[in-house]
Design a protein around this motif. Structure first.
Motif, PDB file in Angstrom:
ATOM      1  N   VAL A  39      -0.222  -1.747   8.585  1.00  0.00           N
ATOM      2  CA  VAL A  39      -0.587  -1.433   7.207  1.00  0.00           C
ATOM      3  C   VAL A  39      -1.747  -2.341   6.825  1.00  0.00           C
ATOM      4  O   VAL A  39      -1.585  -3.555   6.697  1.00  0.00           O
ATOM      5  N   GLU A  40      -2.897  -1.772   6.640  1.00  0.00           N
ATOM      6  CA  GLU A  40      -4.147  -2.515   6.526  1.00  0.00           C
ATOM      7  C   GLU A  40      -4.095  -3.656   5.517  1.00  0.00           C
ATOM      8  O   GLU A  40      -3.653  -3.484   4.393  1.00  0.00           O
ATOM      9  N   LEU A  41      -4.536  -4.826   5.945  1.00  0.00           N
ATOM     10  CA  LEU A  41      -4.660  -6.031   5.124  1.00  0.00           C
ATOM     11  C   LEU A  41      -3.325  -6.565   4.622  1.00  0.00           C
ATOM     12  O   LEU A  41      -3.308  -7.531   3.862  1.00  0.00           O
ATOM     13  N   GLU A  42      -2.224  -5.984   5.018  1.00  0.00           N
ATOM     14  CA  GLU A  42      -0.974  -6.319   4.333  1.00  0.00           C
ATOM     15  C   GLU A  42       0.191  -6.657   5.246  1.00  0.00           C
ATOM     16  O   GLU A  42       0.858  -7.675   5.062  1.00  0.00           O
ATOM     17  N   CYS A  43       0.490  -5.833   6.214  1.00  0.00           N
ATOM     18  CA  CYS A  43       1.700  -6.036   7.016  1.00  0.00           C
ATOM     19  C   CYS A  43       1.698  -5.052   8.185  1.00  0.00           C
ATOM     20  O   CYS A  43       0.712  -4.366   8.423  1.00  0.00           O
ATOM     21  N   GLY A  44       2.799  -4.994   8.897  1.00  0.00           N
ATOM     22  CA  GLY A  44       2.955  -4.049   9.991  1.00  0.00           C
ATOM     23  C   GLY A  44       4.424  -3.788  10.205  1.00  0.00           C
ATOM     24  O   GLY A  44       5.272  -4.476   9.639  1.00  0.00           O
ATOM     25  N   SER A  45       4.759  -2.797  11.027  1.00  0.00           N
ATOM     26  CA  SER A  45       6.180  -2.496  11.228  1.00  0.00           C
ATOM     27  C   SER A  45       6.384  -1.777  12.544  1.00  0.00           C
ATOM     28  O   SER A  45       5.425  -1.341  13.192  1.00  0.00           O
ATOM     29  N   GLY A  46       7.641  -1.662  12.938  1.00  0.00           N
ATOM     30  CA  GLY A  46       7.995  -0.937  14.149  1.00  0.00           C
ATOM     31  C   GLY A  46       9.370  -0.310  13.996  1.00  0.00           C
ATOM     32  O   GLY A  46      10.169  -0.730  13.155  1.00  0.00           O
ATOM     33  N   ILE A  47       9.628   0.711  14.811  1.00  0.00           N
ATOM     34  CA  ILE A  47      10.909   1.419  14.779  1.00  0.00           C
ATOM     35  C   ILE A  47      11.345   1.696  16.214  1.00  0.00           C
ATOM     36  O   ILE A  47      10.551   2.188  17.023  1.00  0.00           O
ATOM     37  N   VAL A  48      12.607   1.364  16.525  1.00  0.00           N
ATOM     38  CA  VAL A  48      13.166   1.617  17.849  1.00  0.00           C
ATOM     39  C   VAL A  48      14.612   2.094  17.696  1.00  0.00           C
ATOM     40  O   VAL A  48      15.455   1.344  17.195  1.00  0.00           O
ATOM     41  N   MET A  63       0.822  -1.207   0.000  1.00  0.00           N
ATOM     42  CA  MET A  63       0.000   0.000   0.000  1.00  0.00           C
ATOM     43  C   MET A  63       0.861   1.265   0.000  1.00  0.00           C
ATOM     44  O   MET A  63       0.404   2.340  -0.410  1.00  0.00           O
ATOM     45  N   LEU A  64       2.119   1.132   0.431  1.00  0.00           N
ATOM     46  CA  LEU A  64       3.012   2.286   0.535  1.00  0.00           C
ATOM     47  C   LEU A  64       4.160   2.208  -0.461  1.00  0.00           C
ATOM     48  O   LEU A  64       5.190   2.856  -0.293  1.00  0.00           O
TER      49      LEU A  64
END
Length: 582
Positions: A356-365, A125-126
């Protein structure tokens, strides 16, 4: 410009050239056998006497563009303003060292002799955001992998046992978003994170879709080979960052071992190499250091690389990259959202999470690796264990998973550690005692040669990704991507590791597509690099049309219209389509 590079010592693993003196001729951006008498008159001659010549470097797993980079920069202004690049007639200004701004990304890779980089995690999506940012990474050639391991359509079709419809969907997605290959991150686990959960074994089904990581990995491997993509599936295994995760990693490597590799990419007959192009791997497991943790807790934490190394040494279907850790600041950013939550609890600082809708996810640290921290020092040693322990350099790639293990600008330090036992010994003296007590690094005598360095930073990543033999070798017909270093192989002293690091930090010449783009620490030309993407033809039109109908129906769950979803070529610099199956 026609070029002649004379008198240098050439290290070209694809063509079996190990330090021989070979003259190189370049015409129209390609390496040719010779130049005509008229072409010789106008050719620029580079005298490479007592220099080392390699193909341009390839980073097959890095993070250089996309929303997570943008957020990471905003989260850590302290990493940006302290390091500035000033605008000149040839280059733009920019900032940053851990995560440089877009223009500076291209410049710094180029100055080190790198010519191709692969963005390792693109949310569908991005994808436009990613390509818009890649468009401002100059000079280097680029491609991007598409995140599909927690995609609703993939999970739905695979759970139904419909591999063909999954393949139709994947082919459509990769073409639609102008990406290169399949990325699979914490399969099934990231979807669980939407409900605050994760996955802890290959056979644990996730919520709602009730599909396991094993089913996703095996299914996507079969899809990848059905479509004939040049790169195998690019897998970020479950359990990343947790003590004892080496076991699930080893098990993951075995999942696609019986999947038959089916490459359909045709190679131009004029491209000549001595090494066969056909890839054998059905899985490329990435940043393995983070997935090779031993012990049962942080108290008894130790290296777990031995079992992984032994498995890789005994297998033909596996390629890995190291995911080395460099001491100093880093920004951990990954599509493995639950892992980054766990890390944020440990680190106790800033944390960003995105679904990320219907697709994935992420994180930052944001993070910092310290020599006096026991766990960090073991991690540093583990990355080197992996690179030095895998016997065949065609099975392993040097990376830092930049910026997760530290910035790519530190690659010359790792080259020095790999080539010099003394360099490793000196650093071990500065580290927490766990680095010596809980790893095998002190007992490893191997010192890599320039030929092996060229393999793990050029030939192996190019072959593993599938950009070879078009790129990153010096045979007839290849793109003229070339790095020249002020290193005399005949007088090289591996004990002088600081000189090794210095010389690999700045190439004397970097040539990309036949153009001289860097010389002795200066960018002299900043053309746009190519952006590669794959277009695999799915043969069954009826199944394909059924899949498109499904997608349009399910698009009601998205927050924008189906017609706005695709990424068009105008987002790409020099879009270069690789057609498969036609």
């Amino acid at each position: 410009m026609n070029l002649i590079i004379k008198n240098g010592y050439v290290f070209d693993p694809f063509n079996g050239i190990d330090g021989e003196k070979v003259d190189i001729f370049v015409k129209d951006g390609k390496i040719v056998e010779e130049l005509s008498s008229n072409e010789l008159k106008d050719a620029k001659i580079i005298d490479a006497t007592n220099k080392t010549i390699m193909p341009g470097g390839v980073d097959s797993h890095t993070h250089v563009a996309g929303p997570k980079l943008t957020v990471g920069r905003m989260m850590c202004p302290e990493f940006q303003y302290k390091d500035n690049t000033k605008k000149t007639e040839k280059i733009h200004s920019g900032t940053g060292n851990v995560v440089p701004s877009s223009y500076v990304m291209g410049y710094r890779y180029t100055l080190m002799g790198y010519t191709t980089v692969c963005e390792a995690a693109t949310p569908p999506m991005l994808a436009k955001h990613t390509h818009e940012e890649l468009k401002h990474v100059p000079i280097v050639n680029k491609c991007a992998y598409l995140m599909l391991g927690n995609n609703w359509f993939v999970m739905r079709y695979l759970k139904e046992g419909d591999v063909e419809k999954t393949a139709a969907y994947v082919a459509w997605m990769i073409k639609t978003h102008k990406t290169f290959g399949i990325k699979c991150i914490n399969p099934a686990g990231v979807e669980n994170w939407g409900w605050g959960l994760n996955i802890y074994s290959l056979d644990e089904p996730n919520l709602h879709f009730e599909i396991t990581p094993r089913e996703i990995i095996k299914g996507l491997a079969e899809v990848n080979e059905m479509l004939g993509y040049p790169m195998s599936i690019h897998v970020h295994a479950n359990g990343l960052g947790h003590p004892g995760n080496w076991e699930i990693t080893k098990e993951t490597l075995a999942v696609p071992k019986d999947v038959k590799v089916n490459q359909k990419v045709e190679v131009d007959e004029e491209i000549k190499t001595k090494v066969p192009y056909e890839r054998e791997q059905s899985i490329y497991l990435t940043h393995v250091q983070f997935n090779a943790f031993g012990g049962t807790s942080w108290e008894d934490f130790e290296s777990g690389t031995k079992e992984i190394i032994d498995y890789v040494n005994g297998s033909k279907h596996v390629v890995i990259d190291s995911g080395c850790v460099i001491f100093g600041p880093a920004i951990c950013m990954t599509g493995d959202a639950p892992n980054l939550y766990d890390l944020s609890v440990l680190a106790g600082g800033k944390w960003s999470n995105d679904d990320v809708e219907l697709e994935c996810g992420s994180g930052i640290v944001p993070f910092a690796y310290k020599k006096k921290n026991g766990v960090h020092s073991v991690q540093w040693a583990m990355g080197l264990e992996l690179l030095l322990g895998v016997e065949d350099p065609w099975k392993v790639v040097m990376t830092t998973d930049s910026p997760n293990g530290g910035s790519f600008v530190n690659y010359p330090k790792f080259i020095a550690w790999l080539m010099s036992k003394k360099a490793r010994e000196e650093t071990l003296k500065e580290c927490h005692r766990w680095a010596s007590e809980r790893t095998d690094l002190p007992n490893i005598d191997r010192e890599m040669t320039l030929f092996e360095i060229a393999t793990i930073t050029r030939a192996t990543p190019a072959k593993a990704v599938g950009l070879a033999p078009m790129k990153e070798h010096l045979g007839i017909g290849a793109d003229a991507d070339i790095a020249i270093y002020d290193i005399n192989p005949k007088t090289l002293n591996t004990n002088d590791y600081k000189t090794i690091e210095k010389k690999f930090s700045v190439a004397e010449y970097t040539i990309n597509g036949g153009k001289i783009v860097a010389h002795n620490g200066d960018i002299v030309s900043a053309p746009d690099g190519k952006t590669y993407y794959c277009n695999a033809k799915f043969p069954d039109e009826e199944i394909y049309n059924e899949m498109i109908k499904d997608v349009k129906e399910w698009f009601k769950y998205y927050t924008f219209d189906f017609t706005n979803y695709p990424t068009t070529e105008h987002y790409l610099t020099k879009p270069t389509e690789i057609k498969i199956g036609e």
